[in-house]
Design a protein around this motif. Structure first.
Motif, PDB file in Angstrom:
ATOM      1  N   ALA A   1      -5.966   2.855  -0.746  1.00  0.00           N
ATOM      2  CA  ALA A   1      -6.843   4.025  -0.733  1.00  0.00           C
ATOM      3  C   ALA A   1      -7.514   4.221   0.617  1.00  0.00           C
ATOM      4  O   ALA A   1      -7.810   5.350   1.018  1.00  0.00           O
ATOM      5  CB  ALA A   1      -7.897   3.891  -1.826  1.00  0.00           C
ATOM      6  N   ALA A   2      -7.744   3.120   1.342  1.00  0.00           N
ATOM      7  CA  ALA A   2      -8.441   3.193   2.620  1.00  0.00           C
ATOM      8  C   ALA A   2      -7.507   3.483   3.793  1.00  0.00           C
ATOM      9  O   ALA A   2      -7.972   3.759   4.904  1.00  0.00           O
ATOM     10  CB  ALA A   2      -9.177   1.873   2.880  1.00  0.00           C
ATOM     11  N   GLN A   3      -6.201   3.433   3.547  1.00  0.00           N
ATOM     12  CA  GLN A   3      -5.247   3.461   4.663  1.00  0.00           C
ATOM     13  C   GLN A   3      -5.268   4.767   5.450  1.00  0.00           C
ATOM     14  O   GLN A   3      -5.266   4.768   6.681  1.00  0.00           O
ATOM     15  CB  GLN A   3      -3.833   3.184   4.131  1.00  0.00           C
ATOM     16  N   ARG A   4      -5.290   5.887   4.751  1.00  0.00           N
ATOM     17  CA  ARG A   4      -5.242   7.170   5.452  1.00  0.00           C
ATOM     18  C   ARG A   4      -6.460   7.352   6.359  1.00  0.00           C
ATOM     19  O   ARG A   4      -6.328   7.757   7.521  1.00  0.00           O
ATOM     20  CB  ARG A   4      -5.150   8.323   4.454  1.00  0.00           C
ATOM     21  N   ALA A   5      -7.650   7.045   5.846  1.00  0.00           N
ATOM     22  CA  ALA A   5      -8.860   7.216   6.654  1.00  0.00           C
ATOM     23  C   ALA A   5      -8.850   6.282   7.856  1.00  0.00           C
ATOM     24  O   ALA A   5      -9.253   6.676   8.959  1.00  0.00           O
ATOM     25  CB  ALA A   5     -10.100   6.954   5.799  1.00  0.00           C
ATOM     26  N   PHE A   6      -8.371   5.042   7.652  1.00  0.00           N
ATOM     27  CA  PHE A   6      -8.284   4.128   8.797  1.00  0.00           C
ATOM     28  C   PHE A   6      -7.318   4.680   9.840  1.00  0.00           C
ATOM     29  O   PHE A   6      -7.615   4.675  11.045  1.00  0.00           O
ATOM     30  CB  PHE A   6      -7.819   2.729   8.378  1.00  0.00           C
ATOM     31  N   SER A   7      -6.145   5.138   9.399  1.00  0.00           N
ATOM     32  CA  SER A   7      -5.142   5.645  10.339  1.00  0.00           C
ATOM     33  C   SER A   7      -5.693   6.800  11.162  1.00  0.00           C
ATOM     34  O   SER A   7      -5.477   6.882  12.375  1.00  0.00           O
ATOM     35  CB  SER A   7      -3.890   6.088   9.581  1.00  0.00           C
ATOM     36  N   GLN A   8      -6.423   7.685  10.507  1.00  0.00           N
ATOM     37  CA  GLN A   8      -7.008   8.814  11.226  1.00  0.00           C
ATOM     38  C   GLN A   8      -8.039   8.332  12.244  1.00  0.00           C
ATOM     39  O   GLN A   8      -8.099   8.834  13.377  1.00  0.00           O
ATOM     40  CB  GLN A   8      -7.642   9.785  10.232  1.00  0.00           C
ATOM     41  N   ARG A   9      -8.823   7.358  11.833  1.00  0.00           N
ATOM     42  CA  ARG A   9      -9.847   6.847  12.744  1.00  0.00           C
ATOM     43  C   ARG A   9      -9.213   6.106  13.918  1.00  0.00           C
ATOM     44  O   ARG A   9      -9.651   6.266  15.070  1.00  0.00           O
ATOM     45  CB  ARG A   9     -10.801   5.929  11.980  1.00  0.00           C
TER      46      ARG A   9
ATOM     47  N   THR B   1       0.825  -1.209   0.000  1.00  0.00           N
ATOM     48  CA  THR B   1       0.000   0.000   0.000  1.00  0.00           C
ATOM     49  C   THR B   1       0.860   1.260   0.000  1.00  0.00           C
ATOM     50  O   THR B   1       0.494   2.277  -0.603  1.00  0.00           O
ATOM     51  CB  THR B   1      -0.957   0.037   1.200  1.00  0.00           C
ATOM     52  N   PHE B   2       2.006   1.198   0.658  1.00  0.00           N
ATOM     53  CA  PHE B   2       2.904   2.355   0.662  1.00  0.00           C
ATOM     54  C   PHE B   2       3.570   2.520  -0.695  1.00  0.00           C
ATOM     55  O   PHE B   2       3.830   3.646  -1.135  1.00  0.00           O
ATOM     56  CB  PHE B   2       3.943   2.200   1.774  1.00  0.00           C
ATOM     57  N   GLY B   3       3.855   1.403  -1.374  1.00  0.00           N
ATOM     58  CA  GLY B   3       4.398   1.488  -2.724  1.00  0.00           C
ATOM     59  C   GLY B   3       3.425   2.151  -3.680  1.00  0.00           C
ATOM     60  O   GLY B   3       3.812   2.977  -4.518  1.00  0.00           O
ATOM     61  N   ILE B   4       2.152   1.802  -3.553  1.00  0.00           N
ATOM     62  CA  ILE B   4       1.121   2.409  -4.396  1.00  0.00           C
ATOM     63  C   ILE B   4       1.032   3.911  -4.122  1.00  0.00           C
ATOM     64  O   ILE B   4       0.963   4.730  -5.046  1.00  0.00           O
ATOM     65  CB  ILE B   4      -0.233   1.716  -4.158  1.00  0.00           C
TER      66      ILE B   4
END
Length: 340
Positions: free
Chosen positions: A326-334, A90-93
């Protein structure tokens, strides 16, 4: 120029010519900076030694996690320091989307499955792992080895469960995706994972940001959400009473990828490193460290025999890695808002 500068600096510190002669010297074009290649993780130690011996390229050890590596690439975009980077898919993407990496199709490019590489070569898988429980049996002090996500919430495991910070480390995010999927969530709805982490907080978990392999071996963290390859390495190479558990409710398998940094300082050395990790020998090193090399033919029967049976791995699925990214940032914030 770099060697002259270093030499001048050392002389300014009072080092003698004799002392300088005793130091290893690497020309700039013989060095490739790799972000996130810690020697204790995925047997990068052996891989780095082999790269140096077979290509002449020296790659210094680096203990960043995937999130820290991406953050460094962003901060250094106008003056890159790293030549190559290793991180979760996901970080590569994300790095490709942000223009932080450049296309490069290494040797054996055609052997990489299409869904495990960017079509332009901005990232490509080198190996994969399956997320589960890495358990130091002796550190449990007689407690049963947990077999499920729900087991980890039991009060008898208070203070024994560790996981890497899912808002930063890729393996931490993989754990979140795995438990979320196992408990009925989707990449559009992380509520099951958030609720599970909230319940786990009552059990006083240990949440490091960097690789915690050594802390499991010492017994400081008896149970760690981690990959199969680290657990097998602990058991068969470090001879610690460690077991790997694929939880009953299910889990996921994910690839780790590498990229060539955009406008990197030493592109020739970078290309040698990226070619090597996909070479027969490079892939065999991953396989002998109990990873699933992206070139499946590199797995020896001896290495394969150390894995759990296929019936256990049947509980490990895959996900849409682009959607996972694509979902990673929103999950991290949550996670930061509702769990930490």
């Amino acid at each position: 120029m770099l060697n002259k500068t270093l030499r001048a600096a050392c002389l300014a510190l009072g080092m003698t010519t004799v002392m300088l002669a005793s130091l290893p010297v690497y020309a700039a074009d013989d060095t490739a900076i790799c972000y996130n290649c810690p020697p204790e993780w995925a047997d990068w130690g052996t891989q780095l030694q082999a790269i140096a011996a077979d290509t002449g390229v020296h790659v210094p050890q680096d203990n960043k996690n995937s999130g820290q590596s991406l953050a460094s690439l962003v901060a250094e975009k106008n003056n890159p320091v790293a030549d190559v980077v290793y991180y979760g898919v996901t970080f590569g993407i994300q790095a490709a989307e942000q223009g932080l990496v450049q296309p490069y199709k290494p040797a054996h490019w055609d052997a990489i499955p299409a869904d495990l590489k960017d079509p332009d070569g901005k990232w490509f898988a080198i190996h994969s792992g399956t997320l589960g429980f890495m358990v130091n049996v002796d550190a449990l002090n007689g407690l049963p080895v947990p077999q499920s996500w729900s087991d980890l919430l039991k009060p008898e495991y208070r203070g024994m469960v560790g996981y890497l910070d899912p808002s930063s480390a890729f393996v931490g995010y993989v754990g979140a995706v795995a438990v979320n999927r196992a408990l009925g969530g989707t990449l559009d709805d992380f509520t099951p994972a958030i609720e599970w982490f909230q319940k786990l907080q009552a059990n006083n978990p240990i949440v490091p940001k960097q690789t915690a392999y050594a802390r499991v071996l010492s017994g400081e963290i008896p149970i760690l959400l981690d990959y199969d390859f680290n657990a097998y390495h602990a058991r068969y190479q470090d001879h610690v009473n460690v077991r790997f558990v694929i939880p009953q409710e299910g889990t996921i398998s994910v690839p780790y990828v590498m990229s060539m940094v955009a406008n990197d300082p030493n592109p020739a050395a970078a290309r040698k490193v990226l070619d090597y990790v996909l070479s027969d020998k490079g892939q065999a090193i991953w396989a002998n460290a109990y990873l699933r090399p992206v070139r499946a033919e590199a797995i020896s029967q001896q290495a394969q025999s150390k894995f759990l049976p296929a019936s256990d791995y049947a509980r490990a699925g895959t996900v849409d890695y682009a959607r996972m990214a694509a979902a990673q940032r929103a999950f991290s914030q949550r996670y930061t808002k509702e769990v930490e």
